[in-house]
Design a protein around this motif. Sequence first.
Motif, PDB file in Angstrom:
ATOM      1  N   LEU A 471     -10.600  47.354 -33.276  1.00 38.68           N
ATOM      2  CA  LEU A 471      -9.744  46.056 -33.625  1.00 38.68           C
ATOM      3  C   LEU A 471      -8.867  45.626 -32.756  1.00 38.68           C
ATOM      4  O   LEU A 471      -8.448  44.321 -32.607  1.00 38.68           O
ATOM      5  N   SER A 472      -8.078  46.644 -32.168  1.00 36.32           N
ATOM      6  CA  SER A 472      -7.114  46.283 -31.263  1.00 36.32           C
ATOM      7  C   SER A 472      -7.601  45.170 -29.984  1.00 36.32           C
ATOM      8  O   SER A 472      -6.706  44.471 -29.552  1.00 36.32           O
ATOM      9  N   GLN A 473      -8.735  45.679 -29.375  1.00 40.81           N
ATOM     10  CA  GLN A 473      -9.274  44.722 -28.590  1.00 40.81           C
ATOM     11  C   GLN A 473      -9.409  43.298 -28.832  1.00 40.81           C
ATOM     12  O   GLN A 473      -9.068  42.414 -27.945  1.00 40.81           O
ATOM     13  N   ILE A 474      -9.813  43.265 -30.223  1.00 36.36           N
ATOM     14  CA  ILE A 474     -10.067  41.856 -30.581  1.00 36.36           C
ATOM     15  C   ILE A 474      -8.744  40.941 -30.590  1.00 36.36           C
ATOM     16  O   ILE A 474      -8.587  39.969 -30.357  1.00 36.36           O
ATOM     17  N   LYS A 475      -7.575  41.575 -31.131  1.00 35.49           N
ATOM     18  CA  LYS A 475      -6.492  40.896 -31.168  1.00 35.49           C
ATOM     19  C   LYS A 475      -5.827  40.958 -29.846  1.00 35.49           C
ATOM     20  O   LYS A 475      -5.268  39.820 -29.443  1.00 35.49           O
ATOM     21  N   GLU A 476      -5.931  41.903 -28.933  1.00 35.61           N
ATOM     22  CA  GLU A 476      -5.319  41.762 -27.659  1.00 35.61           C
ATOM     23  C   GLU A 476      -5.936  40.624 -26.692  1.00 35.61           C
ATOM     24  O   GLU A 476      -5.514  39.799 -26.084  1.00 35.61           O
ATOM     25  N   LYS A 477      -7.190  40.567 -27.083  1.00 28.21           N
ATOM     26  CA  LYS A 477      -8.107  39.383 -26.237  1.00 28.21           C
ATOM     27  C   LYS A 477      -7.942  38.193 -26.808  1.00 28.21           C
ATOM     28  O   LYS A 477      -8.551  37.111 -26.365  1.00 28.21           O
ATOM     29  N   ARG A 478      -7.370  38.114 -28.189  1.00 28.87           N
ATOM     30  CA  ARG A 478      -7.489  36.874 -28.839  1.00 28.87           C
ATOM     31  C   ARG A 478      -8.734  36.147 -28.898  1.00 28.87           C
ATOM     32  O   ARG A 478      -8.646  34.905 -28.792  1.00 28.87           O
ATOM     33  N   TYR A 479      -9.815  36.801 -29.443  1.00 29.08           N
ATOM     34  CA  TYR A 479     -11.202  36.426 -29.423  1.00 29.08           C
ATOM     35  C   TYR A 479     -11.186  35.214 -30.576  1.00 29.08           C
ATOM     36  O   TYR A 479     -11.967  34.491 -30.433  1.00 29.08           O
ATOM     37  N   TYR A 480     -10.352  35.358 -31.645  1.00 31.43           N
ATOM     38  CA  TYR A 480     -10.490  34.595 -32.629  1.00 31.43           C
ATOM     39  C   TYR A 480     -10.031  33.212 -32.548  1.00 31.43           C
ATOM     40  O   TYR A 480     -10.333  32.403 -33.287  1.00 31.43           O
ATOM     41  N   GLU A 481      -9.331  32.836 -31.461  1.00 28.48           N
ATOM     42  CA  GLU A 481      -8.839  31.552 -31.118  1.00 28.48           C
ATOM     43  C   GLU A 481      -9.948  30.586 -30.983  1.00 28.48           C
ATOM     44  O   GLU A 481      -9.887  29.343 -30.908  1.00 28.48           O
ATOM     45  N   LYS A 482     -11.140  31.168 -30.488  1.00 23.66           N
ATOM     46  CA  LYS A 482     -12.440  30.155 -30.288  1.00 23.66           C
ATOM     47  C   LYS A 482     -12.839  29.517 -31.671  1.00 23.66           C
ATOM     48  O   LYS A 482     -13.135  28.361 -31.737  1.00 23.66           O
TER      49      LYS A 482
END
Length: 514
Positions: A471-482
């Motif tokens: 989960l930390s990787q998703i937030k750190e890489k800001r995948y959700y911005e797409k």
Amino acid sequence: MKKLPIGISSLEKLIGENCYYVDKTYFVEKLVNSGSQFFLSRPRRFGKSLLVDTIKQAFLGNRELFKGLYLENNWDWKKKYPVIHIDFGGRNVKDVVLLKKWIMEQLKEHFNFYDVKLEEEEDYGFLFRKLILKLYQEYKNPVVVLVDEYDKPILDNIDDTEKAIEIREVLKDFYSVLKASDQYLKLVFLTGVSRFSKVSIFSGLNQLQDITLSPAFATICGYTQSELETVFVDRLEGVDLEKLRYWYNGYSWLGDKVYNPFDVLLFLNEKIFRPYWFETGTPTFLVKLLKQKKYYLPQVEELEVGEELLSNLDIDYIYPENLLFQAGYLTIKETNQILGRWYYKLTYPNFEVKTSFNNAFLTHLTPPPLKDATELQIIKAIDKNDLEKLKDTLYSFFASIPNDWYRKNDLDSYEGFYASVVYALFTGSGLNTRSEDTTNLEKIDLTVLYQDRAYIIEFKVVEKDSEGKALSQIKEKRYYEKYTDSCREINLIGIEFSREKRNVVYFDYETLKR
């Protein structure tokens, strides 16, 4: 009301009253004007046999069959040519003895049909050569040779390398007659599913023109959107055309996208969305090969390959990517040229193939009784947006797989096993999934889109206990911005699997709302 031609193999049957026919006859004229020796690869049930029969009837001079079609007024009907039509699609060949016998039977049928005297029993190669010469001499015209499903005897034995090689050598010897008879031939046209390299099976046929990826012949088989809406207009009333396109359209050979005719005809007859084409043949060997290669299934959705890998198949060197494309489970999405070399991005052609193939893969990768019940629970969890239920469903699924099953299938060293299974569960259930989903930084392992929600999923495999990094990787890489602009709600899900415990040891999530 008109009836649809289901299972048609003869042009004569198809052009009758109350039948539909998508006019592809202009391709016959195009072939003749483009050369004399051609090869075409297309997946099964894509109309190859009908195309071969169309060419056959044109050269035989049966003008009455082409009434109202392009070729009726664009063909020299005064000239008639003898046609040798060899079809390997009608039976399964289990050894070279049966193959040689079948070749001999088909050649003898041609001697009888053309009332040409067969003086003595000979080797199939000599007999083929003699048939060509006799027809050329008696009819005072060059001969047309059509070979349908040229590769089926090899594909029937593809899981037995030694036997497949033996059969390949017989076919190679048989096809070599065409090179030696070139001066007596008007047209040579071979079709099949696979594109075996010229060196391995067509050595000597230097003039053989492969039109499989020719833009000029991209729609020679299959229905374009325009053809579908024009020819079948009276049967499309009330049909959701966008849903029809989503289910069955999408095959591309560097031209307009096309539908598989088999899907279209059966759907218009039943008016029920089903995987008609996929149900006619399960890709057992291909799935076993993916499993043997410990293939990371999510990457199938966005494969990038070079022209060499896409173009040639050899029994000695079989690659999953090649078979996936040639068998119709993947199609061309994009092309790119770098330093004079072509590269292709492949993907599933449509919803039917994507969901059905993943279901087939999952059936072979996990104990079958678990699959259907788990997929149903996943659908319910996503529909209700219940991530706790989703977590429990995945945990229960992996907990239900017996330990000895892992050992039996050698999955301990399969790095992508867990991610492949979860991807197949989501995709096989019919959900809108995107694997290796590209962002401006890196790739999301798996994105699931449902209604106005997105589920961003990251997988990790750990040795024993949770490391809490997914989960930390998703937030750190800001995948959700797409997906912040297109989705009302975005769920970030991190999942970690333990090699030792063979199950989910970490499942955490956060929800972002607009």
